[in-house]
Design an enzyme around this catalytic site. Structure first.
Site, short mmCIF file in Angstrom:
data_model
loop_
_atom_site.label_atom_id
_atom_site.label_comp_id
_atom_site.label_asym_id
_atom_site.label_seq_id
_atom_site.Cartn_x
_atom_site.Cartn_y
_atom_site.Cartn_z
N HIS A 214 0.90 -1.23 -0.11
CA HIS A 214 -0.04 -0.15 -0.06
C HIS A 214 1.04 1.19 0.01
O HIS A 214 1.92 1.29 0.54
CB HIS A 214 -1.02 -0.01 1.42
N ASP A 226 6.56 1.87 6.48
CA ASP A 226 5.22 1.48 6.18
C ASP A 226 4.29 2.47 5.40
O ASP A 226 3.85 3.20 5.76
CB ASP A 226 4.37 1.54 7.67
N GLU A 259 -4.80 1.83 3.23
CA GLU A 259 -4.68 0.26 3.79
C GLU A 259 -4.88 0.73 5.55
O GLU A 259 -5.11 -0.25 6.24
CB GLU A 259 -3.46 -0.45 3.61
N GLU A 260 -4.29 1.81 5.82
CA GLU A 260 -4.17 2.02 7.14
C GLU A 260 -5.37 2.05 8.16
O GLU A 260 -5.30 1.75 9.34
CB GLU A 260 -3.18 3.52 7.45
N GLU A 285 5.11 -5.30 3.74
CA GLU A 285 4.19 -4.49 4.76
C GLU A 285 5.55 -3.96 5.57
O GLU A 285 6.66 -4.64 5.63
CB GLU A 285 3.20 -5.25 5.53
N HIS A 357 4.72 4.49 12.74
CA HIS A 357 3.46 5.55 12.49
C HIS A 357 3.91 6.77 13.11
O HIS A 357 2.85 7.54 13.47
CB HIS A 357 2.11 5.01 13.06
#
Length: 1023
Positions: A214, A226, A259-260, A285, A357
């Protein structure tokens, strides 16, 4: 010649023969011969007395032989010095090898071919461009990344006629589906803009392979790991296949979006016409930030074993067990594909989660070698599967429930994989064969009177020591360490493990040797105690293996045990060491009648049979079945020979090095993946500390059979580590620049008050440091705003305060009320349905420059009447059907569209509107659109009061009213450029409250988003 003692065994036969041979060839001294001749006339003079004197070199031969034997025994005998050296060597090797195995520098080589170097270079350049800005789905940066990817992919696809690109432009592929994973339970509407590439294979009969990643990030992250690494790796694969020959198997690439916050892109791809070609997948991923990419999960043994084609495999099914048992609170697109029936792998970065994140997931915190590890693994696997027909092609349509799961691991680029059925069969064989063989050998030992003085005292020492040590370890961990510094594992997991490991070894050393002192006068209390400890450890491992086998034979999601491959290995090592000890006793001569001491003579020296230094620390062990001094007292029976055996060395080498490496490598892998999750919940904290205790205990067990002979140097070293650990626990910061405190931010504007309230909420673990950080913000101090703290449960708190810092989300918007307005086009009063019929509502939601809104249907108004006339709140939502209109039509005859004929699940009406029906109730509707300015136009039907089976539904107060809460999100953090009234350019922060926190927070704090955006605007209405 016979020797006194109880220690010889068959394993030491070679040593015994060597001693005898040296003794037989050793010349007698001349003076001794003369004396014997003179004192006993019946004995003729030795022939040697009449021979000429030997040369000096001949006379020195016995000395050389004696020196060799002394050296051999001093080095390899069961001595404290030898044991200490080996223990220290094992510790050093364990730490070094485990570190090197997980290190990019030592286990991954950069590409050497020009082609791979070029592919890697272009992939790295693509990653830099992707990570130039934050690019969450609700930001304009997301469109910029999409545009770059589309242009770059199109240029690659143009190189080969068998490559093609399909784009979901302008939301032409609209889907609705229910999302139920982790904390999500909603129906979602999604307009896809995935980029899908197909590299057609030369053999169209073969099922296709999917590669997926993604390209969106969370609002606070640049999305390097990510999932920029995954996207860049896919671009590298496309670069490769655009310059080589056509593959045999078709390869499909899904560059998916959003996706998140719901795995939307992968879910939307299931509706793509190319999806039906696919049988296998590789999902790329990142749930960490850099390092090595690990094989997280595999759907089954059949596909996982093809991962052996990877040149730098890094894998552990321990993570698979953690995911399947919900110990890891995050998900990937892997879960979407496996539910769709595909077979494949989940390859991902896994540490550290405190950078994951956050703004620190950036180029500066990763390197090109990390990218190469994922890219090379992807390239090898895809090339292996796509270049040939594989065995799985014949069973593509096999039922998922019949597929055998895999247990796998890797070490130093060697990959090992077994199926569950293979491991269960091997475990059953071990569970049966080892006890039977052990009992047979024990029968021989005791039946043939080999003299093993096993008794109750021998048997009870180790269990007592183990239980006492575990209790003390638990007390120290839970009563001393956790209260004094509960978050220590965040920054100093190694310190904590070293401290508790030293404590546990010292406790067992003290207890076991203390019991030996207490029972010193007890006959046989030290009779081969290391073998007894090995046997009892083996029995404990046998019980663990039995439990694991039973669980594996009934393995299921939520109770997964595919990470327990190490258990049969550890049991096998323990069993082999025990067999060596049993065999030694079996070949030991049987007990004979005790004879007088005068009848025995040392083999090589009249000074005694114990060679080497006589210091206690270096003395040969009297506690081995094969030791030099196996007699315990003068009452011990005499045996035919006394063997200078070295079985302890073989047993040590069998048990300790391999077991230590397996246990430490597995434990450190888990801790490095989990230790940062201590910031996510109290239950995670308890789990981590519990695992640390288990890890320390299990890692200690291989060393415990030899704990009796630890040198004072090792004891001193362990004591120093323990003392330093207790001191450091109280002064070491749990959070620092390298291991930051992770806080989550959301600013919420509520339109339900006048004027609107502007509230900042921060979620974190309950700790004073968070309160201190927030109260130190200038805006709080200037406005004298009070910080509110509310418990979220499970050790988490929500810190909130009203902020005077107004967000600037959209150019031209000056008033907060302009961010959200709702037009009610149809409500319960606009229809004449009976209270027992379906009521219809229709809304138009106006939000400028927005892509995501959430609608919660109020369940608090719905009650259920039970047979005893009591009322209880229903957990079911009254809403049964929702519709998202494609066009902005305010007059829509929804009653003709939403009716009894609408099927369950997702469907489209004749006008192309998206409809979703769920008779279990729809509590939440997620709206995701690509058009920034188009309003949301939705309709819904609900049941205010209805009889279904035995239940009667009714409204509490407002029979015909349904509560609807709308919340819309903005996630863009780039600065906003506008012009003031004079026409001068003005640059403003979009979210000043967040920028303030970034600017004034300590360096040991990292910030992440709490929800789908950085700012949300809410409004509650009733229809």
């Amino acid at each position: 010649m016979r020797a006194a003692g109880c220690g010889g065994t068959g394993v030491a036969a070679l040593t015994t023969k060597l001693s005898r041979s040296i003794s037989q060839h050793q010349p007698k001294s001349m003076p001794q011969a003369s004396v014997n001749s003179e004192q006993n006339p019946s004995v003729p003079n030795s022939p040697s007395a009449h021979k000429p004197a030997r040369s000096q070199s001949a006379q020195s031969a016995p000395s050389r032989a004696k020196w060799f034997v002394r050296f051999f025994r001093s080095v390899f005998g069961y001595r404290k010095t030898s044991l200490t050296f080996l223990v220290a060597l094992v510790f050093a090797a364990t730490l070094l090898l485990s570190w090197a195995d997980s290190s990019l520098d030592f286990s991954v080589d950069m590409p050497t071919s020009k082609h791979e170097q070029a592919v890697l270079s272009r992939s790295w350049e693509s990653l830099q461009k992707i990570a130039r800005t934050k690019h969450t789905y609700t930001s304009e940066g997301n469109d910029e990344v999409h545009a770059y990817l589309e242009a770059h992919i199109a240029s690659l696809v143009a190189k080969k006629p068998y490559m093609e690109l399909d784009t979901d432009k302008n939301g032409t592929r609209r889907v609705m589906f229910d999302v139920k994973y982790l904390s999500y339970d909603s129906v979602s509407y999604y307009e896809s803009n995935n980029l899908v590439v197909r590299v057609n294979g030369s053999d169209s009969s073969l099922p296709a392979l999917l590669v997926s990643a993604h390209y969106d990030s969370v609002p606070t992250s640049y999305g390097v790991t990510d999932d920029g690494m995954g996207v860049a790796s896919m671009l590298g694969l496309l670069e490769h296949y655009s310059s080589v020959a056509q593959p045999k198997r078709t390869i499909i690439f899904n560059f998916n979006n959003n996706e998140e916050f719901g795995l939307y892109g992968a879910q939307a791809f299931l509706a793509h016409p190319w999806f039906s070609q696919i049988a296998y997948f590789l999902n790329l991923e990142g749930t960490g930030a850099g390092g090595k990419a690990i094989l997280f999960r595999g759907t089954d043994y059949g596909i996982v074993r093809h991962f052996s084609s990877v040149r730098f495999p890094f894998a552990s099914s321990l993570f698979q067990q953690g995911f399947n048992n919900r110990l890891i609170h995050s998900e990937t697109d892997y879960s979407v594909y496996i539910k769709a029936g595909l077979r494949g792998l989940d390859l991902a970065f896994y540490k550290p989660r405190d950078i994951y994140h956050t703004t620190r997931d950036s180029i500066q915190n990763t390197n090109i070698k990390s990218l190469w590890h994922m890219l090379s693994s992807s390239l090898d696997f895809v090339e292996h599967v796509s270049s040939q027909t594989i065995d799985l092609d014949e069973e593509v349509h096999a039922e998922a429930g019949k597929r055998d799961l895999a247990l796998y691991t890797s070490f130093w680029n060697h990959f090992v994989v077994f199926s569950v059925s293979q491991v269960v069969s091997a475990n059953i064989a071990l569970l049966v064969v080892v006890p039977v063989a052990s009992l047979l050998l024990l029968f021989i030992i005791f039946r043939c009177n080999k003299g093993w003085g096993f008794n109750f005292v021998n048997a009870i020492k180790y269990p007592l020591s183990l239980v006492a040590s575990v209790l003390v370890l638990t007390f120290v961990s839970q009563v001393i360490i956790v209260p004094s510094n509960p978050f220590l594992v965040n920054s100093s997991i190694g310190l904590l493990v070293a401290t508790l490991f030293s404590l546990f070894l010292l406790l067992n050393y003290i207890v076991l040797n203390g019991l030996n002192l207490v029972f010193k006068s007890f006959k046989g209390h030290q009779h081969d105690e290391k073998l007894i400890v090995m046997c009892e450890s083996s029995f404990l491992t046998w019980i663990l293996l039995l439990w694991s086998t039973v669980k594996l034979s009934h393995n299921k999601f939520g109770d997964d045990h595919t990470g327990e491959l190490f258990i049969p290995i550890l049991f096998s090592l323990q069993a082999v060491a025990c067999f060596l000890g049993f065999l030694g006793w079996c070949f030991k001569p049987s007990k004979k009648v005790k004879v007088s001491r005068e009848e025995h003579q040392p083999l090589l020296s009249s000074n005694g049979s114990n060679y080497g230094t006589q210091d206690d620390d270096d003395s040969l062990a009297p506690s081995s079945s094969l030791s030099l001094q196996s007699g315990f007292s003068e009452n011990c029976e005499v045996h035919e020979t006394k063997s200078f055996s070295y079985d302890w060395l073989v047993q040590f080498l069998v048990i300790v090095p391999i077991s230590s490496l397996i246990i430490f490598n597995s434990g450190s892998l888990i801790l490095n993946g989990l230790n940062k999750s201590i910031q996510e919940s109290l239950s995670a904290q308890n789990l981590i500390y519990k695992f640390i205790q288990i890890f320390v205990i299990v890692w200690s067990i291989p060393f415990l059979p030899f704990i009796f002979k630890l040198n004072r140097i090792i004891v001193l070293a362990l004591s120093l580590v323990l003392l330093y650990g207790f001191f450091a626990v109280n002064i070491t910061d749990a959070f620092n620049d390298a291991n930051p405190l992770k806080l989550r931010f959301l600013e919420t504007i509520s339109m339900d008050t006048s004027p609107p309230t502007n509230l900042v909420t921060v979620s974190a673990r309950s700790m004073d440091v968070v309160k201190d950080i927030l109260e130190d913000m200038p805006s709080l101090k200037d406005s004298k705003t009070e910080l509110s703290i509310d418990s979220l449960g499970d050790g988490m708190s929500l810190y909130s305060y009203e902020t005077p810092l107004i967000p600037h989300l959209v150019p031209g918007v000056k008033n907060l009320t302009d961010y959200l307005s709702i037009d009610v086009l149809k409500d319960s009063s606009s229809v004449s349905d009976s209270p027992f019929g379906l009521l219809t509502g229709e809304l138009k939601i106006n939000v400028p420059r927005n892509r995501n809104c959430k609608i919660d249907f109020n369940m608090s108004n719905t009650v259920i009447k039970v047979s005893d006339t009591k009322f209880m709140e229903s957990k079911r939502s009254p809403v049964r059907t929702v519709i998202v209109y494609n066009e902005d039509k305010y007059e829509n005859k929804s009653s003709s569209v939403i009716g009894a004929g609408v099927p369950e699940g997702f469907s489209r009406d004749s006008k192309g509107n998206s409809v979703f029906k769920d008779m279990d109730g729809i509590s939440q509707l997620q709206l995701n659109k690509l058009n920034w300015d188009k309003p949301y136009h939705i309709g819904f039907q609900w049941v205010p009061e209805i009889v279904e089976s035995e239940s009667v539904w009714s409204e509490k107060i407002r029979t015909k009213k349904l509560g609807v809460n709308i919340e819309c999100y903005w996630g863009d953090l780039d600065q906003l450029a506008e012009k003031d009234k004079a026409g001068n350019p003005v640059v403003q922060d979009r979210v000043p409250a967040f920028e303030e926190l970034l600017h004034y927070s300590p360096s040991y704090v990292s910030w992440a988003n709490r929800d789908r955006g950085m700012v949300s605007v809410t409004k509650y209405i009733e229809v």
